[in-house]
Structure formats: structure tokens, C-alpha cells
Design a protein around this motif. Structure first.
Motif, PDB file in Angstrom:
ATOM      1  N   ALA B 611       3.509   8.648   4.665  1.00 42.53           N
ATOM      2  CA  ALA B 611       2.490   8.259   3.304  1.00 42.53           C
ATOM      3  C   ALA B 611       1.789   7.034   3.458  1.00 42.53           C
ATOM      4  O   ALA B 611       2.418   6.052   3.838  1.00 42.53           O
ATOM      5  CB  ALA B 611       3.259   8.666   2.112  1.00 42.53           C
ATOM      6  N   THR B 613       0.622   4.932   0.648  1.00 41.63           N
ATOM      7  CA  THR B 613       0.543   4.753  -0.827  1.00 41.63           C
ATOM      8  C   THR B 613      -0.041   3.533  -1.360  1.00 41.63           C
ATOM      9  O   THR B 613      -0.423   2.672  -0.447  1.00 41.63           O
ATOM     10  CB  THR B 613       2.217   4.659  -1.295  1.00 41.63           C
ATOM     11  N   ALA B 624       7.460  10.205  -1.803  1.00 45.62           N
ATOM     12  CA  ALA B 624       7.101  10.438  -0.751  1.00 45.62           C
ATOM     13  C   ALA B 624       8.360  11.195   0.386  1.00 45.62           C
ATOM     14  O   ALA B 624       7.956  12.184   0.812  1.00 45.62           O
ATOM     15  CB  ALA B 624       6.705   9.083   0.040  1.00 45.62           C
ATOM     16  N   TYR B 632       6.871   5.744   4.351  1.00 46.16           N
ATOM     17  CA  TYR B 632       5.588   5.413   3.852  1.00 46.16           C
ATOM     18  C   TYR B 632       5.300   3.949   4.008  1.00 46.16           C
ATOM     19  O   TYR B 632       6.017   3.038   4.459  1.00 46.16           O
ATOM     20  CB  TYR B 632       5.789   5.361   2.133  1.00 46.16           C
TER      21      TYR B 632
END
Lengths: 121, 789
Positions: B611, B613, B624, B632
Motif C-alpha cells: 500500500a 499511504t 492496509a 505499506y
């Protein structure tokens, strides 16, 4: 020592049966309800130490329960929410309202028991 | 008789005058007797003095006794009057009594006893009347006071007995209801007619309850007046009970609380507005942070890339300036956001195991170039007694140390900067560390030491001009320390040195730090060249940044502009890893991940997804993970971390994959469709429980089929979605893989209302498979029940 009292609100029969079974095995006192309205009543009459609640339930949703616990109950009661996959937005909302943990369904009992321990410190 | 009576005798005949006074004396009365010989004198006497009784002769020379009697009574004089009549005056006597005389005595029947009796009774009647008048007056006054109190307090009272519908309302009760006092004979029905329609149920319920349980109550509700004005009233009701406890009557008050309610509503409204404005402010901060950071990341990222191309010296300087400015702007924005979060108490501190030495080394490494350029020494000292791994928030600790060290570097031109950690306290679970950041810089004037931690305060304004900074750094540091239940202090000798000392409690670790928490190892351990990366990202700047960075490492890169496109490309081409932005139009990163994990076939469904972010909060990480992502990375990404994440998730993959396969066999060897291993494990060998769960599953499936068949026939897709979403976890628990796939499709399509025409087909095939699943479940139930016996 007094048993930790857990209020479980979940309208899926299978999930709540399994959940109550495992929690009782673990030595917790379990109050199981299958709709949100009953949950609100039990919060007041039973004064649970922890609440595990589904989000989508008839009458009163899990989010409303969290909100109620935050605003109306003086004592801090930790809340763990049960959510289906794909409900991340609702999970975020639940956290914003003050939920402490979440766990996705299908329920994995070991994961939940660990989270209960984490939340109860 | 103690006090002498005052008697007036109005009589023209002297003989008769004497007879009266003699009779009084004979009968034992002590009396002061005044005489008047005619009506005019009598009238004069009475207007000057007060008498206890008057004897009035009916026949007077100037006026007849009856008209004089009338005059007296018109003057509102209540002195008892006994009329003396002659023989044959019976008519007159009757007239006299009618006009207020107390008694009459015919002259022919005159006797001391008769006079005495008449006098006594006349005085008694007068006394009684006076007493009654006084009582009435007092009563009137107290009624007046009560009514005034009701009027001033806007409180009326009412009564209702148990017989009939009639009620009593006080004047103020009438006025509260918008009626003239006592303008009608009120009934309970009249009252309920005033109740606001929206409150009617509530009032009725309360009334019925009071009838049933006989308890007092207090209730606020609205009323609608005849002129349509809406008022708030408070009703208090108390039942009155007889000796046996039966309710015989209800007593109550009605109070106009419109003003109070108005103030309450205003307050509630003001509170809501205030809360809303706080929320708007917070949302604004969050949005601003995103809006500012996105272009800023592009500026920094592109200048990074630009700096690595062939540039002239001057160009290189310009690029460096852009980078430095961009980075300091980012620092300022992060400072402001951190502070607003800290002030709102919204920052959560992690409790994770980490290595203290590593955090301190990273801080030192970060400033090494700066101090080398200045010719200042930078050293760290760590107490050997501190356990290698401790539990706390390494990111925040690093932030504190960086802030203090950065200040030290800024304000020190020669000498040494020392960062040290000492064990201050240690017990079985906890430990407390004392950190010091010391420098030999310009120092802080004594008078500024007290305010140095306040927002926007630096030692002096020149400092800001010369050294820059927001003045928020130390405020953030102090809040970060204090919110972790630590404390911080500063001491300084201007021109010589400054020492910041802070201590924070940590937990003792029982395990080694997790791999992901080791902050950025400096040297990549794996080669990632040739890795095929799919970047799913809607912002074109970020697309280019990521692509350039990955191309530098000789990765193969494709870009998808949204989640939907990403899923398509994943199915068309082969990739090793996906970098997924979480916020995108069409299909966001979480949805796309959910789709990949649940809809695609392995190995595609198991591809590592990272992910991307907006921030590096624990919440982002949790979210996530919840969506099924492997890891992430916060934007703007630190190149080292990006490199390591890719290396870690592409090279360590084989091992985890096979481990997972071992852990979850595809199906129960016994059965073709169901796999009860999850339920068997979860029920810990309790057959009763297992039976109960299987039965619940069967019931749920039946109910589900009924609900969706009806939902489909009515095209009520929301109902189909709700039922499907609910059954989904059940199907997973029962381990019915084939059903799971169909359910996931129905779930997705009914939720987003797409390809709806495929749903009936999916449901009928679900039904068909369920038939077979049911056979297997029944078989298992038979087996379990048999085993039990």
C-alpha cells in the motif's frame, strides 16, 4: 478474581455460537445478544468489561453502540468490532467513533483471543 | 364580662330610655350606655363612636327606625341592632329583620331576661361574623399570593380525581394554555387536546403508566396553544392515596419552560456548531496536509532525480537549493500537523520492540555530513546496562532526538555535540531511560529558559532570522515526551553550552524486534533488478516519480491509473509485485486488493501488494493489513525503504507460499465440497459445538436462499447484498471453496449493481451446489451424532 465479562453482539448465529463457545472456554463470562437494541440494554444492566460487536445488525448498528458507549457510559469499556471484508470505510468510522480493535470475518478465534488480551492490557 | 359594653339607645321616650338602662343593670351587664333622642343624633353618635349594640326605637320623632336602619347598613356598619317595636308592629319587625336587624323586642314584652338574651345572641352573631370575615380575608390574601406566585413563576396547578373526566386548573394553568382564567370547566380531554401531536404518544404512555403503577412522574412536552404558538411545559404529577394505598386523586403542576428549553436548545446548537467547527478544522488540516504534501513530494522527488543527472555546477547548486527548500517546507508542514495532532491528543504511541542503539545511530548518521562541514564533533554514548531491545515508540523517540540534535547542530559553531542515553530505573517489566543532548553552542539566555518550550518562541527574534525554523520544534518535543509520561528540562550557560535532558519510560522486551520495525538498513541486501512492478496510482506526478525511481534500479515498470485498470493489467501481464495507492477514483486500493485476493486464481491472487499511504500512521498500517495488503509505504517514499520492501516481498516469497500451502489443504480428503478443518480446530474437539455450528450453517443457507430468490425476483439488490454479505463468512467457516467463489461474485455485483443479469444464474448454481454440500453436511452430522452415542 472476578471473571472478565464480555458482551457479544452479533446477528449471525454461527459466528456468535462459535464466539461464545471459545470465550467461555477461555474463562470469560459471556453475554450474547443478536441485535443492537438488546446490546444497549445489556450494556446498562450487565456493565460488561469489554464489548465485541458486529457492525451490521438489526435495529441498532455496531457504530451506534460504539457511539453510545463513548457518550453515555462514564466507564471506559473497550470495544472490538467484527466486520466483513470490504467494510474498511465503516471500520475507519468505527475507529473514529472510538473503537479499540477490529477483526474481520470469517472469525479466527485465536486472533480474536489475542486481540482481547491486547485490548484488556 | 370584663370589658364594659358600649351601647347606644336611640329612643325619644325618656321612660323607655330608663327602662333599657335599668334592664341592662338588672340583668348584670356592665355597660356604658349612650342615648340619642332622635334619628339625627343617633346617626351622629354612630359616626363618631363604635358600639357593641344599638337599641333602636322604631318610632322616632324625625325619621322612622327602618329607614335609619337602612342608612346604617348602607354605611357598611355592622353593629348589631335590636329594634324596639310597639304593639301591632309585627310587619315592621319582619321588615327590620330583613334589612339587617339582629332581633326585635316589642315594648309590651319587655323584660331584663328577654333583653339580655337578645343582646347576647346579637353580640355572638356579630363576633362570629367578624371572625368569619377575618378568616375570609386571610384566605383571600393567601389565594391572591398563591395566584401571584403562580403567575410570576409560570407554574399552574391542577387536580384530577378518579371519578369522571373533570379537572381543576388554576388560573395560571389556564393562562399557560393560552386561555382566560376559569373560562371553561376543563376535562382531561381538554388538556390532551393541547398536547403537540409529536409528543402525544409520550404523554399518553406516561399517563397510562401513572394509572398503572401509581408513581409520581415529571415529564416535559410541547403544547400547541389555540393561536398555534408552541410552548414547552413541564408536568409534575403526584397521586394521592387512601389508607389502603389506592389512588384517589392526582395532584400536579404545569410549568411553562419554553424559555428554559429555548436556552437549552440554543446551547445544544452552539455546542454542535463548536464541535462541527472543530471537526471542520481537523478535516481542513488533514486535507491541507494532503494538498500541500502531494505537490511538495513531486518537487522534492523531481529535484532528487534531477540532481542525479549530468548538471553544470551552477545547475547543481540550484537543484540543491530547490531540494533543501522543499525539504524544509515539508518539515514545517509536518511540524504544524504534528503539533495540531498532539494538541488534540490524537497521536497514538506505538508499543513495539526496537533497538535503541539503532535509533541513535540513525540520528547521528543523519547529521554527520552537516557537522563534518562545520568541523563540529558529534558523538553518542549509550549506557551498557540498557537492554539491547526495548518496547516503545521508536519513530517518536527518533523524532525527539532528531529535533534536539538538529537544534544543537544549528546553534553550534565549534566544539562537540553529544547524544547520550543512561539507564535511570529498571524493574521486571519497565525501565526508564534518561537521554541527554549536549552542545557547546551559543546557549540560551537565562530569562528565556522558562519559555523555550512554548509555541512560536525562540531565544530571540534574531534567532529566527538567522537560523530559521518554525519555533514549533521544542513544543513538539515537549509534548511528545510528556504524552509518553516522560519529562524534559533544559539548562544552559550562554556562550558556553546547552543541555536538554529528558526521560521516558519504556517496557522491557521479551522478544526480538520484528523485522519491519528495523528502521531502514542502509545497504540493500538483495538485488531487485529485473523485478516486474505494477504501480497503481492516479496522480501523474507520483506515477512518474515512482517509475523513474524503479527504472533506476533496473526494474520493469507498468503504470495503471486506477484500481480497475490495475486489476485488468494484473490479469494480462506477469508481475512480481504491486505498489498500490490507497485513494483512487473508480476502484480504490482497498477494493482492488480485495478483488485480487478474493476473485483471482492463485498464484495471481497471492501477489505481494504494497500500500502507498499518505502517512505512516499505525492506523494506515492496520487498514492496509485488514484489506489484505502485505505491507505499506508512506509517500513520499524513502528510496531505501522502497527498495527494501520490494526486495523483501519479492525474494522471501517462495518460502511463505509453500508454508501457507502446507497450513491450509485445499479440501477435506473425506469430502468433495466441504472442508470442516477450520470448524473442527475452532471448536477444540467439542462435538456438540461442532454439530450446533453445522446445523446453524444449514439453517443460514436455507434462509439465505429464500431471501436472495425473493430479492432477485423483486430486483431488490440491496437486500441481496445484505444477505450475501452476511452469509459470506459462514461459507468460509464451513470451508466450501466453490460456494465461496460464487458468493464473492454475488456480493461484489449486488453491492456495486453491475452485471446484475448474471446474479440469478449464480444463485441457481449456488443452490445446486448447496444440494451436494447439504448431503455431505448431513453425512458428517450423522457421523458426529453416532460417535456421540
Amino acid at each position: 478474581m472476578k471473571k472478565t465479562k464480555i458482551l457479544v453482539a452479533e446477528d449471525d448465529e454461527m459466528t456468535i455460537s462459535l464466539l461464545s463457545f471459545r470465550l467461555r472456554k477461555e474463562g470469560y463470562e459471556v453475554i450474547a445478544v443478536t441485535d443492537g437494541k438488546a446490546a444497549l440494554e445489556k450494556i446498562n444492566t450487565e456493565e460488561p468489561d469489554l464489548i465485541i460487536t458486529d457492525i451490521m445488525m438489526p435495529h441498532v448498528t455496531g457504530l451506534e453502540i460504539i457511539d453510545y458507549v463513548q457518550k453515555k457510559i462514564a466507564k471506559k469499556i473497550p470495544v472490538i468490532i467484527l466486520s466483513g471484508a470490504g467494510q474498511e470505510d465503516t471500520v475507519m468510522e468505527a475507529f473514529n467513533l472510538g473503537a479499540d480493535e477490529f477483526i474481520t470475518k470469517p472469525l479466527r478465534p485465536d486472533e480474536l483471543l489475542q486481540k482481547i488480551k491486547d485490548v484488556m492490557g | 364580662m370584663k370589658n364594659a359594653l358600649h351601647i347606644l339607645v336611640i329612643e325619644d321616650d325618656e321612660v323607655d330610655q330608663l327602662m333599657v338602662s335599668r334592664s341592662l343593670k338588672t340583668a348584670g351587664w356592665q355597660a356604658q350606655v349612650s342615648f340619642a333622642a332622635n334619628a339625627e343624633d343617633g346617626f351622629k353618635e354612630l359616626s363618631q363612636k363604635t358600639f357593641d349594640c344599638i337599641f333602636l326605637d322604631y318610632r322616632l320623632p324625625d325619621e322612622d327606625g327602618l329607614s335609619l336602619l337602612k342608612k346604617f347598613r348602607q354605611m357598611d356598619d355592622r353593629t348589631p341592632i335590636i329594634v324596639i317595636t310597639s304593639h301591632g308592629d309585627e310587619n315592621v319587625a319582619a321588615q327590620a329583620l330583613k334589612n339587617g336587624a339582629s332581633d326585635y323586642i316589642p315594648k309590651s314584652l319587655w323584660s331584663p331576661e328577654g333583653l339580655s338574651q337578645s343582646l347576647r345572641s346579637a353580640i355572638r352573631v356579630r363576633n362570629n361574623q367578624e371572625l368569619r370575615e377575618a378568616t375570609e380575608k386571610a384566605l383571600l390574601q393567601s389565594e391572591f399570593r398563591l395566584s401571584e406566585a403562580q403567575r410570576i413563576g409560570h407554574i399552574g396547578n391542577w387536580e384530577k380525581d378518579m371519578v369522571g373526566d373533570d379537572m381543576y386548573w388554576s388560573d395560571e394553568a389556564f393562562r399557560i394554555l393560552g386561555l382566560a382564567p376559569q373560562s371553561m370547566e376543563p376535562t382531561l380531554r381538554d388538556y390532551t387536546g393541547f398536547v403537540h401531536p409529536d409528543d402525544y404518544e409520550k404523554v399518553k404512555r406516561q399517563l397510562n403508566q401513572a394509572m398503572a403503577d401509581g408513581n409520581s412522574y415529571s415529564l416535559d412536552h410541547r403544547i400547541v396553544l389555540p393561536d398555534k404558538t408552541v410552548k414547552y411545559v413541564n408536568i409534575q404529577c403526584r397521586p394521592e392515596k387512601d389508607a389502603e394505598g389506592r389512588v384517589i386523586k392526582y395532584l400536579g403542576v404545569i410549568q411553562d419552560i419554553t424559555e428554559r428549553k429555548k436556552i437549552e436548545n440554543d446551547l445544544a446548537h452552539a455546542k454542535k456548531m463548536a464541535e462541527q467547527s472543530v471537526r471542520i478544522k481537523e478535516e481542513f488540516m488533514a486535507n491541507m496536509s494532503h494538498e500541500i504534501r502531494t505537490p511538495l513530494n513531486a518537487i522534492i522527488g523531481f529535484s532528487d532525480l534531477l540532481a542525479e543527472t549530468d548538471l553544470y555546477d551552477r545547475q547543481q547548486t540550484f537543484v540543491n537549493n530547490i531540494r533543501t527548500s522543499g525539504k524544509s517546507l515539508l518539515t514545517i508542514i509536518n511540524d504544524i500537523l504534528d503539533l495540531s495532532k498532539l494538541e488534540a491528543g490524537k497521536l497514538r504511541f506505538e508499543e513495539i520492540p526496537f533497538k535503541l542503539s539503532q535509533v541513535i545511530q540513525e540520528v547521528i548518521a543523519m547529521f554527520q555530513v552537516d557537522v563534518d562541514q562545520k568541523g563540529v564533533g558529534l558523538r553518542s554514548v549509550i549506557d551498557e546496562e540498557i537492554p539491547e531491545t526495548i518496547v516503545g515508540d521508536p519513530v517518536r523517540l527518533k523524532q525527539i532526538l532528531m529535533n534536539l540534535t538538529s537544534n544543537a547542530v544549528k546553534f553550534t559553531e565549534e566544539g562537540l555535540i553529544k547524544v547520550s542515553a543512561k539507564l535511570a530505573a529498571l524493574d521486571t517489566d519497565q525501565l526508564s531511560l534518561e537521554f541527554k543532548v549536549e552542545d557547546s553552542g551559543i546557549g540560551i539566555p537565562q530569562e528565556k529558559l522558562g519559555t523555550i518550550f512554548d509555541s512560536f518562541t525562540q531565544a530571540n527574534n534574531d534567532t529566527t532570522r538567522k537560523y530559521g525554523g518554525t519555533g514549533l520544534g521544542l513544543t513538539i518535543v515537549r509534548k511528545l515526551v510528556e504524552q509518553q509520561e516522560g519529562s524534559i528540562r533544559v539548562s544552559s550557560k550562554p556562550g558556553k553550552r546547552t543541555t536538554f535532558t529528558f526521560s521516558i519510560p519504556f517496557l522491557r522486551s521479551k522478544q526480538q524486534p520484528e523485522k519491519e520495525l528495523v528502521v531502514d538498513p542502509q545497504i540493500p541486501e538483495f538485488e531487485i533488478a529485473g523485478t516486474r512492478v505494477l504501480v497503481v496510482e492516479d496522480n501523474s506526478m507520483n506515477q512518474i516519480l515512482a517509475k523513474n525511481r524503479l527504472l533506476q534500479w533496473d526494474c520493469e515498470v507498468d503504470i495503471a491509473g486506477n484500481g480497475k485498470k490495475g486489476v485488468e493489467m494484473l490479469q494480462q501481464n506477469a508481475y512480481d509485485i504491486v505498489l498500490m495507492d490507497v485513494h483512487m477514483p473508480e476502484m480504490d486500493g482497498y477494493e482492488a486488493t480485495d478483488f485480487i485476493r478474493s476473485q483471482l486464481e492463485p498464484p495471481l491472487s497471492q501477489i505481494p501488494i504494497i500500500a502507498m499511504t499518505a502517512s505512516a500512521s499505525a492506523k494506515d498500517a492496520r487498514q492496509a493489513r485488514a484489506a489484505g495488503m502485505n505491507d505499506y509505504i508512506a509517500k513520499p517514499f524513502n528510496p531505501h525503504r522502497l527498495y527494501n520492501i520490494i526486495a523483501e516481498h519479492t525474494q522471501g516469497r517462495g518460502a511463505t507460499e509453500s508454508a501457507e500451502e502446507e497450513a491450509a489443504p485445499e479440501s477435506d480428503p473425506q469430502y468433495q465440497f466441504i472442508n470442516l478443518s477450520f470448524l473442527k480446530d475452532a471448536t477444540l474437539g467439542d462435538r456438540n459445538m461442532l454439530v450446533q455450528l453445522i446445523e446453524a450453517f444449514i439453517d443460514n443457507c436455507k434462509e439465505y436462499l429464500a431471501t436472495v430468490v425473493q430479492g432477485v425476483s423483486e430486483k431488490n439488490w440491496d437486500a441481496v447484498y445484505a444477505a450475501t454479505h452476511k452469509i459470506k463468512p459462514n461459507v468460509s467457516m464451513a470451508g466450501v471453496k466453490v460456494m465461496e467463489e460464487q458468493i464473492a461474485l454475488v456480493d461484489e455485483r449486488s453491492r456495486y449493481k453491475k452485471d446484475l443479469d448474471t446474479i440469478p444464474g449464480l444463485i441457481s448454481s449456488f443452490k445446486e451446489i448447496y444440494g451436494k454440500v447439504y448431503e455431505e453436511l448431513k453425512q458428517e452430522l450423522n457421523f458426529l451424532r453416532h460417535e456421540k452415542d
